[in-house]
Design an enzyme around this catalytic site. Sequence first.
Site, PDB file in Angstrom:
ATOM      1  N   PRO A  77       0.927  -1.210  -0.155  1.00 39.56           N
ATOM      2  CA  PRO A  77      -0.030   0.055   0.058  1.00 39.56           C
ATOM      3  C   PRO A  77       0.796   1.459  -0.213  1.00 39.56           C
ATOM      4  CG  PRO A  77      -0.761  -1.596   1.514  1.00 39.56           C
ATOM      5  CD  PRO A  77       0.343  -2.240   0.862  1.00 39.56           C
ATOM      6  N   CYS A  78       0.382   2.270  -0.943  1.00 41.12           N
ATOM      7  CA  CYS A  78       1.254   3.402  -1.129  1.00 41.12           C
ATOM      8  C   CYS A  78       0.892   4.610  -0.229  1.00 41.12           C
ATOM      9  CB  CYS A  78       1.181   3.613  -2.617  1.00 41.12           C
ATOM     10  SG  CYS A  78      -0.500   4.426  -3.063  1.00 41.12           S
ATOM     11  N   GLN A  79      -0.219   4.563   0.465  1.00 41.49           N
ATOM     12  CA  GLN A  79      -0.846   5.712   0.941  1.00 41.49           C
ATOM     13  C   GLN A  79       0.540   6.424   1.833  1.00 41.49           C
ATOM     14  OE1 GLN A  79      -2.231   2.882   0.718  1.00 41.49           O
ATOM     15  NE2 GLN A  79      -4.448   3.156   0.470  1.00 41.49           N
ATOM     16  N   TRP A  81       3.750   6.248   1.919  1.00 38.80           N
ATOM     17  CA  TRP A  81       4.951   6.399   1.282  1.00 38.80           C
ATOM     18  C   TRP A  81       4.659   7.361   0.232  1.00 38.80           C
ATOM     19  CZ3 TRP A  81       8.796   3.683   3.994  1.00 38.80           C
ATOM     20  CH2 TRP A  81       8.247   2.441   4.376  1.00 38.80           C
TER      21      TRP A  81
END
Length: 161
Positions: A77-79, A81
């Site tokens: 999950p990118c949120q 980073w």
Amino acid sequence: MKPIKVLSLFDGMSCGRIALDQLTIPVDTYYASEIDKYAMKVSKANYPDIIQLGDVLSWKEWDIDWASIDLVTGGFPCQAWSLAGKQLGDKDERGKMFWVMLDIMKKVLKANPKAYYLMENVRMKKEFEDYITTHTQNALPNVCLLYTSPSPRDGLLSRMP
């Protein structure tokens, strides 16, 4: 080419499977770990043979032959980073999924040292890129880094050559 067995983490709508198809890489078995019901519905509609494993946090309970996996893919999950997010890294619960992904990749590589892996994520600040790179290189053998993307959303790709 011999068909491969794939383990896709944070599978979304199975874009990894789509990419393999476009590259004409035959897939024997495609395991997917995803929790979003809508993404899973799209995946099943496009690829009825996908084996859904459920939540990545339950990976130790998965009944799969770890030694048979040829390729592990995923974009944690990118949120946590992303430059567009709060940039809390692994201090955000979603950011901790990076460590889960590394643990799964280590499990596969222990069972099958010839397995490949590919990690993907969004553009992030250099400090996070360095952090992820360092910990990935410390955890996994033969890391080859490539910072690239066919879209304006640059990503981090890692694979074992």
